[in-house]
Write a protein that holds these residues in place. Structure first.
Motif, PDB file in Angstrom:
ATOM      1  N   THR A 194     -10.402   4.275   6.547  1.00 39.12           N
ATOM      2  CA  THR A 194     -10.399   4.498   8.139  1.00 39.12           C
ATOM      3  C   THR A 194      -9.622   6.102   8.004  1.00 39.12           C
ATOM      4  OG1 THR A 194      -7.728   3.970   7.784  1.00 39.12           O
ATOM      5  CG2 THR A 194      -9.588   2.151   8.238  1.00 39.12           C
ATOM      6  N   ASN A 195      -9.269   6.653   9.114  1.00 38.14           N
ATOM      7  CA  ASN A 195      -8.994   7.821   9.050  1.00 38.14           C
ATOM      8  C   ASN A 195      -7.282   7.948   8.681  1.00 38.14           C
ATOM      9  OD1 ASN A 195      -7.938   6.624  11.686  1.00 38.14           O
ATOM     10  ND2 ASN A 195      -7.511   8.472  12.454  1.00 38.14           N
ATOM     11  N   HIS A 196      -6.811   6.922   8.119  1.00 43.75           N
ATOM     12  CA  HIS A 196      -5.684   6.871   7.620  1.00 43.75           C
ATOM     13  C   HIS A 196      -5.508   6.021   6.196  1.00 43.75           C
ATOM     14  CE1 HIS A 196      -3.376   8.726  10.627  1.00 43.75           C
ATOM     15  NE2 HIS A 196      -3.933   8.173  11.501  1.00 43.75           N
ATOM     16  N   LYS A 214      -5.730   1.004  -2.609  1.00 44.63           N
ATOM     17  CA  LYS A 214      -6.089   1.647  -1.512  1.00 44.63           C
ATOM     18  C   LYS A 214      -4.414   2.404  -1.396  1.00 44.63           C
ATOM     19  CE  LYS A 214      -9.095  -1.353   0.617  1.00 44.63           C
ATOM     20  NZ  LYS A 214      -9.514  -2.271   1.835  1.00 44.63           N
ATOM     21  N   LEU A 215      -4.845   3.738  -0.614  1.00 41.62           N
ATOM     22  CA  LEU A 215      -3.702   4.868  -0.426  1.00 41.62           C
ATOM     23  C   LEU A 215      -3.739   5.127   1.038  1.00 41.62           C
ATOM     24  CD1 LEU A 215      -4.207   7.116  -3.295  1.00 41.62           C
ATOM     25  CD2 LEU A 215      -2.421   5.173  -3.375  1.00 41.62           C
ATOM     26  N   GLN A 216      -2.374   5.218   1.680  1.00 34.38           N
ATOM     27  CA  GLN A 216      -2.453   5.328   3.161  1.00 34.38           C
ATOM     28  C   GLN A 216      -1.891   6.858   3.189  1.00 34.38           C
ATOM     29  OE1 GLN A 216      -0.377   2.335   5.259  1.00 34.38           O
ATOM     30  NE2 GLN A 216      -0.853   3.231   7.229  1.00 34.38           N
ATOM     31  N   PHE A 217      -2.246   7.632   4.228  1.00 29.12           N
ATOM     32  CA  PHE A 217      -1.780   8.908   4.398  1.00 29.12           C
ATOM     33  C   PHE A 217      -1.700   9.292   5.888  1.00 29.12           C
ATOM     34  CE2 PHE A 217      -6.352   8.840   4.401  1.00 29.12           C
ATOM     35  CZ  PHE A 217      -6.722   9.553   5.341  1.00 29.12           C
ATOM     36  N   VAL A 276     -12.021  14.857  13.042  1.00 24.87           N
ATOM     37  CA  VAL A 276     -10.955  13.641  13.068  1.00 24.87           C
ATOM     38  C   VAL A 276      -9.658  14.477  12.646  1.00 24.87           C
ATOM     39  CG1 VAL A 276     -10.097  11.670  11.784  1.00 24.87           C
ATOM     40  CG2 VAL A 276     -12.486  12.110  11.851  1.00 24.87           C
ATOM     41  N   LYS A 277      -8.881  14.547  13.775  1.00 26.95           N
ATOM     42  CA  LYS A 277      -7.823  15.405  13.947  1.00 26.95           C
ATOM     43  C   LYS A 277      -6.688  15.601  12.801  1.00 26.95           C
ATOM     44  CE  LYS A 277      -4.944  12.431  16.974  1.00 26.95           C
ATOM     45  NZ  LYS A 277      -4.485  12.328  18.366  1.00 26.95           N
ATOM     46  N   ASN A 278      -6.469  14.316  12.119  1.00 27.52           N
ATOM     47  CA  ASN A 278      -5.558  14.397  10.985  1.00 27.52           C
ATOM     48  C   ASN A 278      -6.230  14.725   9.516  1.00 27.52           C
ATOM     49  OD1 ASN A 278      -6.895  11.774  11.157  1.00 27.52           O
ATOM     50  ND2 ASN A 278      -5.199  10.972   9.719  1.00 27.52           N
ATOM     51  N   ILE A 279      -7.469  14.975   9.483  1.00 28.64           N
ATOM     52  CA  ILE A 279      -8.105  15.125   8.183  1.00 28.64           C
ATOM     53  C   ILE A 279      -8.713  16.649   8.331  1.00 28.64           C
ATOM     54  CG2 ILE A 279     -10.038  14.522   6.828  1.00 28.64           C
ATOM     55  CD1 ILE A 279      -9.868  11.784   7.710  1.00 28.64           C
ATOM     56  N   MET A 305       0.896  -1.117  -0.014  1.00 27.54           N
ATOM     57  CA  MET A 305       0.075   0.060  -0.092  1.00 27.54           C
ATOM     58  C   MET A 305       0.927   1.318  -0.084  1.00 27.54           C
ATOM     59  SD  MET A 305      -2.908   1.041   2.674  1.00 27.54           S
ATOM     60  CE  MET A 305      -3.801  -0.409   2.532  1.00 27.54           C
ATOM     61  N   ILE A 306       0.563   2.404  -0.922  1.00 31.99           N
ATOM     62  CA  ILE A 306       1.327   3.384  -1.205  1.00 31.99           C
ATOM     63  C   ILE A 306       1.108   4.402   0.021  1.00 31.99           C
ATOM     64  CG2 ILE A 306       1.976   5.298  -2.486  1.00 31.99           C
ATOM     65  CD1 ILE A 306       1.030   3.716  -4.819  1.00 31.99           C
ATOM     66  N   GLN A 307       2.166   4.856   0.629  1.00 33.10           N
ATOM     67  CA  GLN A 307       1.922   5.919   1.711  1.00 33.10           C
ATOM     68  C   GLN A 307       2.364   7.286   1.500  1.00 33.10           C
ATOM     69  OE1 GLN A 307       3.686   4.338   5.395  1.00 33.10           O
ATOM     70  NE2 GLN A 307       3.197   2.172   4.872  1.00 33.10           N
ATOM     71  N   TYR A 308       1.833   8.157   1.862  1.00 36.04           N
ATOM     72  CA  TYR A 308       1.774   9.559   1.528  1.00 36.04           C
ATOM     73  C   TYR A 308       1.818  10.337   2.998  1.00 36.04           C
ATOM     74  CZ  TYR A 308       1.063   8.710  -3.358  1.00 36.04           C
ATOM     75  OH  TYR A 308       1.184   8.141  -4.553  1.00 36.04           O
ATOM     76  N   ASP A 309       2.613  11.339   3.029  1.00 34.72           N
ATOM     77  CA  ASP A 309       2.532  12.541   4.118  1.00 34.72           C
ATOM     78  C   ASP A 309       1.135  13.046   4.254  1.00 34.72           C
ATOM     79  OD1 ASP A 309       5.170  12.028   5.115  1.00 34.72           O
ATOM     80  OD2 ASP A 309       5.868  13.408   3.818  1.00 34.72           O
ATOM     81  N   LEU A 310       0.720  13.369   2.876  1.00 37.74           N
ATOM     82  CA  LEU A 310      -0.451  14.144   2.490  1.00 37.74           C
ATOM     83  C   LEU A 310      -1.208  13.673   1.326  1.00 37.74           C
ATOM     84  CD1 LEU A 310      -2.413  16.728   3.179  1.00 37.74           C
ATOM     85  CD2 LEU A 310      -0.759  18.091   1.906  1.00 37.74           C
ATOM     86  N   ILE A 311      -2.616  13.566   1.409  1.00 38.49           N
ATOM     87  CA  ILE A 311      -3.261  13.335   0.252  1.00 38.49           C
ATOM     88  C   ILE A 311      -4.433  14.220   0.423  1.00 38.49           C
ATOM     89  CG2 ILE A 311      -5.069  11.746  -0.856  1.00 38.49           C
ATOM     90  CD1 ILE A 311      -3.652   9.134   0.104  1.00 38.49           C
TER      91      ILE A 311
END
Length: 472
Positions: free
Chosen positions: A119-121, A136-139, A309-312, A1-7
């Protein structure tokens, strides 16, 4: 799954600009866009196409009505509406390509598809055609910048064949309508009314409130109404829509006047519904992760644009307020800098300028006179008519005024309201002055170039604090 700091979900002005700024500050960033073209509503069916057509229509209108005064005579003047539309589409295409280039230059990953929170990530990327999950992308962080749609976009009769259209269809008509009925006297309604009037349409504007551009200063409302009626645009304020009946060749709109109950029927080629916009959060599955919305569907955020949701985070039209591209841009820049550890200044929403691209243009920043009265603030005003300026006479652009409202005791500028040629550019003088808490006397003391429309600032400022002007 690709991970990003920000999407970022959405590639409109708020989305793509925040992506560039985030990348500049070191965040590994991606954008998800539902449509095949980048730029959102603004670039594809809003600001850019409407201004392209408005400028084209302005030049045609001036050629018909003003150029002979300059000694410019046409043996024959005709309108190639198809070519005008082709030019508009080419501008959109070039801007689309420009944003793609910026994304590539800044190494921002682009994904075309529907974003849905798992999810929130974790976000699912869904194919718009098959509605199946592509990947699916992770952030770490996410910015929702999905914008808005016309409030009538899911209207049951919303079909161009039935002659009821939104601003999107109005910017893509095949020919100039002989008669156009516009429901809504706000910014979009006035701009599209102006556009088609210039090209030869007979236009009727129907507004439920007692005046046009209700949220702007009443002096602007009165002046634009006078100018429109002078141009033979029919205006019906304080009017309720009773029913709209479309058929193959025309549409009939039945209204009822609030003041006397009189019922009136208008018939046109098209009925343009310009009654506002609503936030667009379809398919995001916000409930799944607990993101809260208000009663009107806008995402609720705090002063940092953080959702429940604190990271969104969320920016632009989807959180409400002024639905303007430059507002979304500023919010996007703020979040990108905030997430990168910067300490950006809080946005001053009082100083977000508004512009209407009629002819002459309308612009405004700060408080309206009615707002100041409601707050029982002592104030003073200076209103200087544009027609007195030398540049107005030389350019044959005589309509309008500049109105400066300042505090009676401190002289600090509280609001500036303009109807004038180049008002869209001139409003920035007022915005900068107010950002630095300038007084009307401060504006007066600044040397303004001659001959320009900006000289009206100097005169209006002098009228505000001294009650006398040089040229009145």
């Amino acid at each position: 799954m690709i991970q990003y700091d920000l999407i970022i979900i959405g590639s409109g002005p708020g989305g793509y600009i925040s992506a560039i700024r985030a990348n500049q500050l070191g965040l590994h960033t991606a954008i998800i866009e539902k449509y095949s073209k980048l730029g959102g509503t603004c670039l594809n069916v809003g600001c850019i196409p409407s201004k392209s057509l408005l400028y084209s229509s302005k030049y045609f209108f001036l050629a018909k009505t003003k150029h002979h005064l300059h000694g410019i005579i046409y043996n024959s003047l005709s309108l190639d509406f198809k070519k005008m539309m082709i030019r508009k589409n080419n501008i959109i295409k070039k801007n689309n390509e420009g944003i793609k280039f910026l994304m590539k230059k800044n190494k921002i990953d682009l994904y075309q598809g529907i974003a849905s929170f798992q999810t929130n990530h974790i976000l699912s990327l869904i194919d718009p055609k098959t509605l199946k999950i592509i990947k699916k992308l992770q952030f770490k962080y996410c910015i929702i910048a999905t914008g808005s749609k016309p409030s009538n976009f899911n209207f049951s009769s919303f079909n161009i064949k039935k002659r009821i259209i939104s601003s999107t269809e109005a910017l893509n008509l095949k020919k100039v309508p002989k008669k156009l009925i516009v429901i809504g006297g706000g910014i979009i309604g006035l701009e599209l009314s102006s556009l088609y009037y210039r090209l030869g349409s007979s236009v009727t504007i129907i507004e439920s409130m007692d005046r046009l551009i209700y949220n702007m200063d009443i002096s602007l409302s009165e002046e634009i109404k006078n100018l429109f009626e002078k141009d033979s645009i029919k205006i019906e304020t304080s009017s309720l829509i009773k029913k709209i009946i479309p058929n193959t060749n025309e549409v009939s709109v039945y209204i009822k006047k609030k003041n006397n109950g009189k019922e009136i029927k208008y018939t046109g080629d098209y009925c343009l519904l310009s009654i506002g916009r609503i936030p667009y959060t379809k398919d995001l599955e916000l409930k799944k992760i607990g993101i809260k919305k208000d009663k009107k569907g806008f995402i609720i955020v705090n002063n940092y644009f953080q959702t429940s949701v604190k990271n969104i985070y969320a920016i632009g039209d989807v959180i409400g307020g002024k639905m303007l591209a430059h507002k979304a841009e500023e919010e996007g820049l703020y979040v990108a800098e905030y997430l990168s550890g910067q300490k950006p200044n809080q946005l001053n929403y009082n100083l977000i300028p508004s512009v209407i691209y009629t002819y002459p243009e309308v612009s405004s920043v700060g408080k309206t006179e009615q707002e100041i009265k409601q707050k029982k603030i002592e104030y003073q005003t200076g209103i200087f008519p544009i027609k007195i300026l030398g540049i107005a006479k030389t350019s044959e652009s005589m309509s309008g005024f500049i109105k400066i409202i300042s505090h009676k005791n401190t002289d600090e500028i509280l609001g500036v309201h303009i109807i004038s040629n180049h008002a869209s550019d001139m409003i920035m003088e007022a915005t900068v002055a107010m950002e630095f808490s300038a007084s009307s006397e401060d504006l007066y003391r600044i040397c303004h170039p001659h001959p320009t429309f900006s000289e009206a600032f100097k005169e209006a400022a002098l009228l505000s604090f001294y009650k006398k002007a040089i040229h009145i």
